[in-house]
Scaffold this active site. Structure first.
Site, PDB file in Angstrom:
ATOM      1  N   PHE A  24      -0.870   2.879  -9.976  1.00 39.88           N
ATOM      2  CA  PHE A  24       0.514   2.468  -9.718  1.00 39.88           C
ATOM      3  C   PHE A  24       1.067   1.506 -10.759  1.00 39.88           C
ATOM      4  O   PHE A  24       2.285   1.343 -10.868  1.00 39.88           O
ATOM      5  CB  PHE A  24       0.644   1.895  -8.298  1.00 39.88           C
ATOM      6  CG  PHE A  24       0.718   0.409  -8.222  1.00 39.88           C
ATOM      7  CD1 PHE A  24      -0.424  -0.363  -8.268  1.00 39.88           C
ATOM      8  CD2 PHE A  24       1.948  -0.230  -8.115  1.00 39.88           C
ATOM      9  CE1 PHE A  24      -0.353  -1.752  -8.208  1.00 39.88           C
ATOM     10  CE2 PHE A  24       2.031  -1.608  -8.045  1.00 39.88           C
ATOM     11  CZ  PHE A  24       0.877  -2.367  -8.098  1.00 39.88           C
ATOM     12  N   LYS A  25       0.179   0.892 -11.560  1.00 38.82           N
ATOM     13  CA  LYS A  25       0.658  -0.013 -12.601  1.00 38.82           C
ATOM     14  C   LYS A  25       1.621   0.692 -13.573  1.00 38.82           C
ATOM     15  O   LYS A  25       2.455   0.059 -14.197  1.00 38.82           O
ATOM     16  CB  LYS A  25      -0.509  -0.601 -13.389  1.00 38.82           C
ATOM     17  CG  LYS A  25      -1.583  -1.303 -12.577  1.00 38.82           C
ATOM     18  CD  LYS A  25      -1.134  -2.665 -12.084  1.00 38.82           C
ATOM     19  CE  LYS A  25      -2.266  -3.515 -11.543  1.00 38.82           C
ATOM     20  NZ  LYS A  25      -2.936  -2.973 -10.350  1.00 38.82           N
ATOM     21  N   ASP A  26       1.481   2.011 -13.681  1.00 39.62           N
ATOM     22  CA  ASP A  26       2.388   2.777 -14.551  1.00 39.62           C
ATOM     23  C   ASP A  26       3.848   2.648 -14.127  1.00 39.62           C
ATOM     24  O   ASP A  26       4.739   2.756 -14.958  1.00 39.62           O
ATOM     25  CB  ASP A  26       2.042   4.270 -14.519  1.00 39.62           C
ATOM     26  CG  ASP A  26       0.739   4.593 -15.243  1.00 39.62           C
ATOM     27  OD1 ASP A  26       0.419   3.902 -16.221  1.00 39.62           O
ATOM     28  OD2 ASP A  26       0.055   5.543 -14.817  1.00 39.62           O
ATOM     29  N   LEU A  37       4.706  -0.628 -15.805  1.00 35.92           N
ATOM     30  CA  LEU A  37       4.336  -0.802 -17.217  1.00 35.92           C
ATOM     31  C   LEU A  37       4.887   0.291 -18.117  1.00 35.92           C
ATOM     32  O   LEU A  37       4.843   0.173 -19.335  1.00 35.92           O
ATOM     33  CB  LEU A  37       2.821  -0.910 -17.358  1.00 35.92           C
ATOM     34  CG  LEU A  37       2.321  -2.322 -17.017  1.00 35.92           C
ATOM     35  CD1 LEU A  37       0.815  -2.341 -16.820  1.00 35.92           C
ATOM     36  CD2 LEU A  37       2.743  -3.322 -18.081  1.00 35.92           C
TER      37      LEU A  37
END
Ligand SMILES: *Cc1c(COP(=O)(O)O)cnc(C)c1O
Length: 497
Positions: A111-113, A116
């Site tokens: 989920f960091k995408d 980011l």
């Protein structure tokens, strides 16, 4: 009207959104917070018709008021494009009555995408708006997921360089392979002989090193952070809650303004704080259900009002949540202290001095919207196995922690009627071994890539491109250093004497 940002530790600080994004962290060590949470300015019926990108614009424009429409839309379109393997960007999957919001369709399958992939564009736009001449050097310490997502986001973005430090023996084999095969001339990946906290401390020391900053400036560089404390990461995360709610409404699952609970597997408290911001923008969210793994410092906090990090650090099968200091909680503490920076600064001083702090009864009363609980290692595995056997749907370990807590929430409160969105934060392909072992211990004999193929068969889902890419990719980064050598490694990479 311009929305300004101040520090959680000093009311006198006033910055525009772009300045706050550029700085990352305030000089006093506080986090940037908007002076008020703006309201959504479009109706639910309008939202129901919007694409992910359109939703992103109507949410982010309320927070980033010093960006022009063109700038913001440009950032959004560069971020949420074909890097994602579905046009929906964040699809919802129903299983056993809950709605899993799959936040792992970006280039690194976690989920960091979601944040980011846009942060580099927000940063570069902010640099331009504020006439910054230096190249931006992103320094990041990672326990696995942030590093790869940041590398993928910043790779080949002009005017930036990115250096990622990870604990050499503290990430999963797939996570390591993802990082050390990263392409892009402006990327640099370093394994350190230490744990994540040491990597994090090393990075913080470089940020606070005035002499190093002067050397960097002379060479045309300045440091910035991609860690989840940056307001430029938090705000893009508000978007998918609004989007998911609007999709449930558009699909007739919920009526207009029906309350929906949100369940979030939590580490640094960024993702769930974004849901809290969404609720404060006017989204009809009921309970914010905060799920921890065995590092249950947040569960203890919600039950007792005392935050206490003095405890053993437990390595679990959900490593991205193995955290004892949830940095983003500070934004909530500031808020429940009545936006009182002085009070918050006292509590944070107590945290860094004694490793703990206690909030007042008055503050605790404001946490009624939150429910906290945790899922043990054994329970996490059982959740994965049961959901797979009952429905065929395979979730990763982090998502399973959330699912386990949601079960406990329903049992404890009897609230089984309210619909729930469960944030699904990683693809099961990222934590293949733990996931497959949960389903059947016989899989432990297989190699990592055999497990990938087996998971694909079992779950009837194609192997994500991110995994295909690293099967045969060449290792491009092999630097390993001691914690004390981190500044030297940075200088060497940048060619700074
Ligand atoms: C980072 C991460 C989390 C925790 O999110 P926070 O915003 O730090 O609370 C949960 N799951 C996965 C897979 C992650 O990468």
């Amino acid at each position: 009207m311009e929305l300004m940002y101040s520090s959680t530790r000093n009311d006198q600080v006033k910055m525009t959104a772009s300045q706050a994004i550029l700085k990352g962290l305030a000089d006093d060590g506080g986090l940037f917070v908007p002076e008020r949470i703006p309201a959504l300015s479009v109706s639910l019926d309008e939202l129901a018709k919007m694409s992910y990108q359109e939703t992103a614009y109507v949410v982010m424009k309320e927070f980033f008021t010093d960006f022009t429409e063109e700038e913001l839309k440009d950032c959004i379109n560069k971020a949420y494009d074909s890097k994602f393997d579905t046009e929906e960007i964040a699809p919802l999957v129903e299983a056993e009555g809950a709605y899993y919001l799959e936040l792992f369709h970006g280039s690194t399958i976690a989920f960091k995408d979601m944040a980011l992939s846009i942060l580099p564009h927000l940063l570069i736009t902010s640099a331009r708006k504020n006439h910054v001449k230096n190249d931006i050097v992103i320094l990041t310490a990672t326990s696995g997921d942030t590093g790869k997502a940041a590398l993928a986001g910043f790779a080949d973005v002009e005017g930036t360089k990115i250096i990622v430090f990870y604990p050499k023996n503290g990430v999963s084999p797939i996570q390591e392979k993802q990082m050390v095969t990263q392409k892009g001339d402006n990327t640099f990946v370093v394994g350190i002989k230490g744990n994540f906290d040491q990597a994090q401390t090393g990075v913080k020391q470089m940020f606070n090193d005035k002499e190093l900053a002067a050397q960097m400036d002379a060479a045309g560089y300045q440091f910035s952070s991609a860690n989840s404390i940056n307001i430029g990461r938090l705000v893009p995360q508000v978007v998918y809650y609004v989007y998911a709610y609007a999709k449930l409404y558009a699909n007739g699952v919920i009526a207009k303004d029906e309350l929906v609970n949100v369940v979030v597997p939590t580490g640094n408290f960024g993702n769930i704080l974004a849901a809290f911001y969404a609720k404060n923008m006017g989204l009809p969210i009921g309970k914010l259900i905060c799920a921890s793994n065995e590092n249950k410092v947040l569960y203890d906090f919600f039950s007792t009002g005392t935050y206490d990090k003095n405890r053993d650090f437990i390595l679990t099968s959900s490593p991205s949540m193995d955290i004892l200091i949830s940095s983003n909680l500070e934004r909530l503490i500031y808020r429940i202290a009545g936006n009182d920076a002085k009070k918050n600064a006292e509590l944070m001083a107590s945290l860094s001095g004694n490793g703990k702090y206690e909030i007042t009864a008055e503050m605790k009363a404001q946490l009624a919207d939150f429910y906290g609980n945790y899922t043990s290692e054994q329970e996490t595995a059982a959740v994965i196995k049961k959901l797979y056997e009952d429905t065929g749907y395979i979730i990763d370990t982090h998502t399973a922690v959330a699912s386990g807590v949601y079960d406990k929430y329903k049992k404890e409160t009897g609230d089984t009627e309210t619909k729930a969105i469960i944030a699904s934060t990683a693809s099961p392909f990222k934590f293949t071994r733990s996931v497959m072992n949960a389903i059947d211990a016989k899989y432990d004999k297989m190699s990592d890539f055999e497990l990938v193929d087996e998971l694909s068969k079992l779950g009837n889902v194609a192997v994500p491109q991110a995994i295909e890419d690293i099967r045969s990719a060449a290792v491009l980064h092999d630097t390993v250093c001691e914690v004390e050598e981190m500044p030297e490694v940075v200088k060497k990479f940048l060619g700074v004497k």
